[in-house]
Structure formats: C-alpha cells, structure tokens
Design an enzyme around this catalytic site. Sequence first.
Site, PDB file in Angstrom:
ATOM      1  N   SER A 104     -11.032  -8.512  -2.299  1.00 28.64           N
ATOM      2  CA  SER A 104     -12.043  -9.126  -3.169  1.00 28.64           C
ATOM      3  C   SER A 104     -12.679 -10.344  -2.522  1.00 28.64           C
ATOM      4  O   SER A 104     -13.236 -10.258  -1.443  1.00 28.64           O
ATOM      5  CB  SER A 104     -11.444  -9.451  -4.533  1.00 28.64           C
ATOM      6  OG  SER A 104     -11.058  -8.263  -5.176  1.00 28.64           O
ATOM      7  N   HIS A 105     -12.542 -11.482  -3.172  1.00 32.32           N
ATOM      8  CA  HIS A 105     -13.208 -12.702  -2.710  1.00 32.32           C
ATOM      9  C   HIS A 105     -12.371 -13.494  -1.699  1.00 32.32           C
ATOM     10  O   HIS A 105     -12.790 -14.557  -1.272  1.00 32.32           O
ATOM     11  CB  HIS A 105     -13.503 -13.599  -3.922  1.00 32.32           C
ATOM     12  CG  HIS A 105     -12.254 -13.970  -4.661  1.00 32.32           C
ATOM     13  ND1 HIS A 105     -11.699 -13.144  -5.609  1.00 32.32           N
ATOM     14  CD2 HIS A 105     -11.442 -15.035  -4.550  1.00 32.32           C
ATOM     15  CE1 HIS A 105     -10.595 -13.723  -6.069  1.00 32.32           C
ATOM     16  NE2 HIS A 105     -10.421 -14.868  -5.440  1.00 32.32           N
TER      17      HIS A 105
END
Length: 199
Positions: A130-131
């Site tokens: 993800s991030h």
Amino acid sequence: PSSLRRAVLRGRVRLQGTDGVRGPVSLSSGGKPVLRFGRTGEVSPAFIRVLCLAFGRLVRDAGVASPGDKVVLANDGRDAATGWKLVTAAKEGFAAAGLVVLDLGVAPTPAVPFACARAGLRLGAVITASHNPANQNGVKFFIDGFKMLPEGPLGDFALSAVACSVSCETVVLSVKPSVEDGSALLDDFAAFIVSNLPP
C-alpha cells in the site's frame, strides 16, 4: 504439527498487521521463513510462498475451498523491481495448496474483491505494501470479499498458526502453478468505477 499450531494460537502470534503483512523486501533465503520474518520483519519470496500455502490450507481445512478452486491474485507493480519473485512465490504457494490462480496482473487492491464477486470466487490476495515505502512489500488476503480479521477460525491468528506450522515442514514444491489470465476482469472493474463517478 498440530501441537505447534495450538501453541502458536494460545500465544496469540499474529504475523499480519492492521492490513496484511508488510515489511522490507529481502531476496536472501535460509532458515525458517516465518521465524526470519519474526526476527527481521523482512518479506522474502520464501515467506510469501509459506503464507500463500498456509492461507490455502486454512481455507481448505475450513471447507471454504476445495482442490482446484480459484484464488484471484493481483499486485501493485512494485514487485517488478525483484523480477516478480514475490508474485511467483505466491503462485507457487497457492499451487502447493491445490489452488488455481486467476491472475489480474498489476491492479489496485479493490480490484481483487471486485473480481472475486464478478467471477463468483471466494478467495483473493494482493501482493502490495500500500502506502509503505517503495522498498517494502507484502500480501493481503480476502475471503468472500473481506480482508481477514484477527479473530476466528479464518482470522489472522489462525493463519499465523498454520504459517508457523508450514514453515517448520519440508515443503516440496513439485506442482507447477496453474495460472489463468484474469485481466479481462480489470475492464469490468474500470467500467464499474467509471459508471459510478458523479456527473
């Protein structure tokens, strides 16, 4: 062994964080992949292979899946830096569990539960961090369109117990992964997104 599985469950060992397993990527191998992850937090191909095999065994043991059932797999593209070693390991782990991979290729995480629903499949996974920073990667699993929760017979704690047990076995990966192209489902996903945008 079942005694190890029970001990890990009692100890409330949980490999997954708030949203899947994530950590810095390491291509080195050696030792037990789950124990190595516990010590270093590193995500290796061997660790992904063990997690995907463990997920397959967990859902098969629970009667959610049978041999030959499909699992939707996607990735966020960052594994290109390793030559797709983590994606390949995921496919090998699912194959060792008797599952067929429906490969979406590079796709956003929400495409996996969408593809599961569209294709009538119960299982999904995405190789992503993800991030998190670019040097990290990981995996998220889905059952019936939902990410795994900590508790219950199909939760993170149960998956961690099976993964610890699998990590201590000598697993022979003699099964060539059975992979089908699922990229057409991405067109359906894009059309769904576009049709739900406000005017």
